[in-house]
Motif scaffolding. Structure first.
Motif, PDB file in Angstrom:
ATOM      1  N   ARG A 214       0.823  -1.204   0.000  1.00 60.26           N
ATOM      2  CA  ARG A 214       0.000   0.000   0.000  1.00 60.26           C
ATOM      3  C   ARG A 214       0.863   1.262   0.000  1.00 60.26           C
ATOM      4  O   ARG A 214       0.518   2.262  -0.650  1.00 60.26           O
ATOM      5  CB  ARG A 214      -0.941  -0.009   1.199  1.00 60.26           C
ATOM      6  N   SER A 215       1.965   1.218   0.705  1.00 65.74           N
ATOM      7  CA  SER A 215       2.856   2.381   0.746  1.00 65.74           C
ATOM      8  C   SER A 215       3.465   2.655  -0.625  1.00 65.74           C
ATOM      9  O   SER A 215       3.546   3.811  -1.066  1.00 65.74           O
ATOM     10  CB  SER A 215       3.976   2.152   1.774  1.00 65.74           C
ATOM     11  N   LEU A 216       3.882   1.590  -1.307  1.00 67.74           N
ATOM     12  CA  LEU A 216       4.444   1.773  -2.649  1.00 67.74           C
ATOM     13  C   LEU A 216       3.389   2.305  -3.613  1.00 67.74           C
ATOM     14  O   LEU A 216       3.677   3.146  -4.465  1.00 67.74           O
ATOM     15  CB  LEU A 216       5.017   0.451  -3.158  1.00 67.74           C
ATOM     16  N   ALA A 217       2.151   1.816  -3.477  1.00 67.48           N
ATOM     17  CA  ALA A 217       1.081   2.271  -4.361  1.00 67.48           C
ATOM     18  C   ALA A 217       0.720   3.728  -4.101  1.00 67.48           C
ATOM     19  O   ALA A 217       0.428   4.493  -5.035  1.00 67.48           O
ATOM     20  CB  ALA A 217      -0.146   1.383  -4.195  1.00 67.48           C
ATOM     21  N   LYS A 218       0.752   4.156  -2.825  1.00 64.71           N
ATOM     22  CA  LYS A 218       0.377   5.522  -2.446  1.00 64.71           C
ATOM     23  C   LYS A 218       1.528   6.507  -2.581  1.00 64.71           C
ATOM     24  O   LYS A 218       1.323   7.718  -2.696  1.00 64.71           O
ATOM     25  CB  LYS A 218      -0.112   5.537  -1.000  1.00 64.71           C
ATOM     26  N   GLY A 219       2.769   5.992  -2.517  1.00 60.41           N
ATOM     27  CA  GLY A 219       3.923   6.879  -2.568  1.00 60.41           C
ATOM     28  C   GLY A 219       4.278   7.482  -1.221  1.00 60.41           C
ATOM     29  O   GLY A 219       5.080   8.413  -1.141  1.00 60.41           O
ATOM     30  N   SER A 220       3.690   6.963  -0.144  1.00 61.60           N
ATOM     31  CA  SER A 220       3.989   7.434   1.207  1.00 61.60           C
ATOM     32  C   SER A 220       3.747   6.283   2.178  1.00 61.60           C
ATOM     33  O   SER A 220       3.018   5.344   1.873  1.00 61.60           O
ATOM     34  CB  SER A 220       3.113   8.626   1.592  1.00 61.60           C
ATOM     35  N   ASP A 233       3.860 -14.231  11.332  1.00 60.31           N
ATOM     36  CA  ASP A 233       4.319 -13.329  12.395  1.00 60.31           C
ATOM     37  C   ASP A 233       5.682 -12.722  12.119  1.00 60.31           C
ATOM     38  O   ASP A 233       5.974 -11.608  12.551  1.00 60.31           O
ATOM     39  CB  ASP A 233       4.370 -14.083  13.717  1.00 60.31           C
ATOM     40  N   ALA A 234       6.536 -13.437  11.394  1.00 63.13           N
ATOM     41  CA  ALA A 234       7.906 -12.972  11.174  1.00 63.13           C
ATOM     42  C   ALA A 234       7.962 -11.662  10.397  1.00 63.13           C
ATOM     43  O   ALA A 234       8.946 -10.927  10.502  1.00 63.13           O
ATOM     44  CB  ALA A 234       8.714 -14.042  10.435  1.00 63.13           C
ATOM     45  N   ILE A 235       6.917 -11.364   9.628  1.00 58.62           N
ATOM     46  CA  ILE A 235       6.957 -10.152   8.807  1.00 58.62           C
ATOM     47  C   ILE A 235       5.790  -9.221   9.118  1.00 58.62           C
ATOM     48  O   ILE A 235       5.396  -8.406   8.271  1.00 58.62           O
ATOM     49  CB  ILE A 235       7.012 -10.486   7.300  1.00 58.62           C
ATOM     50  N   VAL A 236       5.242  -9.324  10.320  1.00 58.78           N
ATOM     51  CA  VAL A 236       4.188  -8.405  10.739  1.00 58.78           C
ATOM     52  C   VAL A 236       4.820  -7.231  11.473  1.00 58.78           C
ATOM     53  O   VAL A 236       5.379  -7.380  12.557  1.00 58.78           O
ATOM     54  CB  VAL A 236       3.163  -9.112  11.643  1.00 58.78           C
ATOM     55  N   THR A 237       4.774  -6.058  10.864  1.00 57.80           N
ATOM     56  CA  THR A 237       5.299  -4.826  11.459  1.00 57.80           C
ATOM     57  C   THR A 237       4.254  -3.729  11.299  1.00 57.80           C
ATOM     58  O   THR A 237       3.362  -3.833  10.457  1.00 57.80           O
ATOM     59  CB  THR A 237       6.605  -4.389  10.772  1.00 57.80           C
ATOM     60  N   PRO A 238       4.350  -2.647  12.076  1.00 59.93           N
ATOM     61  CA  PRO A 238       3.347  -1.584  11.954  1.00 59.93           C
ATOM     62  C   PRO A 238       3.360  -0.899  10.597  1.00 59.93           C
ATOM     63  O   PRO A 238       2.303  -0.577  10.039  1.00 59.93           O
ATOM     64  CB  PRO A 238       3.741  -0.602  13.064  1.00 59.93           C
ATOM     65  N   GLN A 239       4.567  -0.699  10.032  1.00 52.36           N
ATOM     66  CA  GLN A 239       4.693   0.042   8.778  1.00 52.36           C
ATOM     67  C   GLN A 239       6.113  -0.125   8.248  1.00 52.36           C
ATOM     68  O   GLN A 239       6.999  -0.583   8.975  1.00 52.36           O
ATOM     69  CB  GLN A 239       4.415   1.534   9.016  1.00 52.36           C
ATOM     70  N   PRO A 240       6.350   0.240   6.993  1.00 55.06           N
ATOM     71  CA  PRO A 240       7.724   0.199   6.483  1.00 55.06           C
ATOM     72  C   PRO A 240       8.614   1.172   7.254  1.00 55.06           C
ATOM     73  O   PRO A 240       8.137   2.137   7.852  1.00 55.06           O
ATOM     74  CB  PRO A 240       7.576   0.635   5.021  1.00 55.06           C
TER      75      PRO A 240
END
Length: 325
Positions: A214-220, A233-240
């Motif tokens: 979603r961040s790549l699609a939105k640009g932010s 679980d290994a790749i669950v984070t709040p945000q990039p």
């Protein structure tokens, strides 16, 4: 971040890290409809690529910092990577882990000599907990992805991919990478930019935790609405990460999103045809390669299997798909 930092990390990791191969199987090629090359970082020390970043960061510390020790927060793979790196450097390690992390990851982290501090992922702030302990004890904090030395260590995976792909005659391909905070994706993207510009990174994530896509699609930078509740679980984070996202925005292609069911199916295929054990979060890139071929360009795809630290019950659930096939 730059390629020289990744090359310097490769020098520090030489002799300490395993160079994992590129694996292939005609059966996987048939499922995907193209050539599939798999980078099995599940075979890395501690069962995931995270050892690379852990060693890179710990090995760069001055003696006085090593004597005081290090602290990290992680759901398990970064925890084990830092714990083993600290143990081999003779440094104390404290690891802040969510109480709902897989039991095997908590147990393995303790077995590596680290002190484990558990917290409630939904109700407590791991950053605040880690910062408080670090300040009280004078420990060096090693962040799981938004840390230059960690990104540099993860980027050594990309140096290997570039060299191994060239050796097999592959100069153009999409490189699918499981993505949480983006340290591995960003590091591989930087390495490929310098060493194999025909290879393009595509981050892969589970449904409901697709902040990178979603961040790549939105640009932010976009946040996930949930912080737990995924088998991956290994790749669950709040945000990039603030460091990793600009790298991905510049170098990566669109994100790929797969279901948990697809991740489990990919785990079963990896075991059946490559004889490797992959955890759900580590299998999302292979799931995208196998089950979403229409979203991928070219006649060859490279999929990173980033970790293999899976509880027995979850692995059994994945293998049951072989019986149903």
């Amino acid at each position: 971040m730059n390629i020289e930092m990744i090359r310097a990390a490769a020098g520090r990791l030489h002799g300490a890290v395993r160079e994992t191969p590129l694996l292939s199987s005609p059966a996987l090629d048939a499922i995907a409809g193209r050539r599939v090359l798999v980078k099995p970082e599940c075979l890395q020390h501690t069962g995931s690529f995270k050892f690379r970043g852990g060693w890179s960061a710990v090995s760069a510390l001055p003696p006085e910092a090593l004597e005081r020790g290090v602290i990290a927060y992680s759901s398990g793979n970064h925890a084990q990577g830092v714990a083993l790196a600290a143990q081999r450097h003779g440094a104390p390690a404290v690891i802040v882990m969510p109480s709902d992390a897989p039991a095997v990851k908590i147990a393995n982290t303790r077995a590596l000599g680290a002190e484990v501090v558990l917290y409630d992922r939904a109700g407590e702030d791991r950053d605040a907990i880690g910062a408080a302990i670090a300040s009280e004890r004078g420990l060096t904090l090693i962040r799981p992805f938004d840390e230059p030395l960690v990104i540099a260590g993860q980027g050594t995976t990309g140096l290997e991919i570039a060299r191994q792909a060239a050796a097999t005659g592959v100069t153009r391909a999409e490189v699918l990478v499981p993505c949480g905070g983006g340290g591995l994706s960003a590091g591989i993207a930087l390495a490929c930019e310098a060493e194999a510009p025909g290879l393009r990174v595509r981050p892969a994530e589970p449904e409901g935790f697709d902040d990178a896509a979603r961040s790549l699609a939105k640009g932010s930078i976009q946040r996930n609405t949930r912080l737990s509740g995924s088998l991956c679980d290994a790749i669950v984070t709040p945000q990039p990460g603030n460091l990793t996202f600009p790298i991905l925005a510049r170098l990566a292609g669109p994100g790929l999103v797969v279901s948990e069911e697809a991740a489990l199916h990919a785990m079963a295929m990896a075991f059946a045809h490559l004889r490797i054990v992959v955890e759900p979060g580590g299998a999302v890139a292979l799931a995208a390669a196998l089950f979403h071929p229409d979203r991928i360009a070219g006649d060859t795809v490279i999929a990173v299997c980033s970790g293999g630290n899976v509880d027995a019950g979850v692995f059994a659930r994945a293998l049951s798909m072989l019986e149903d096939a």
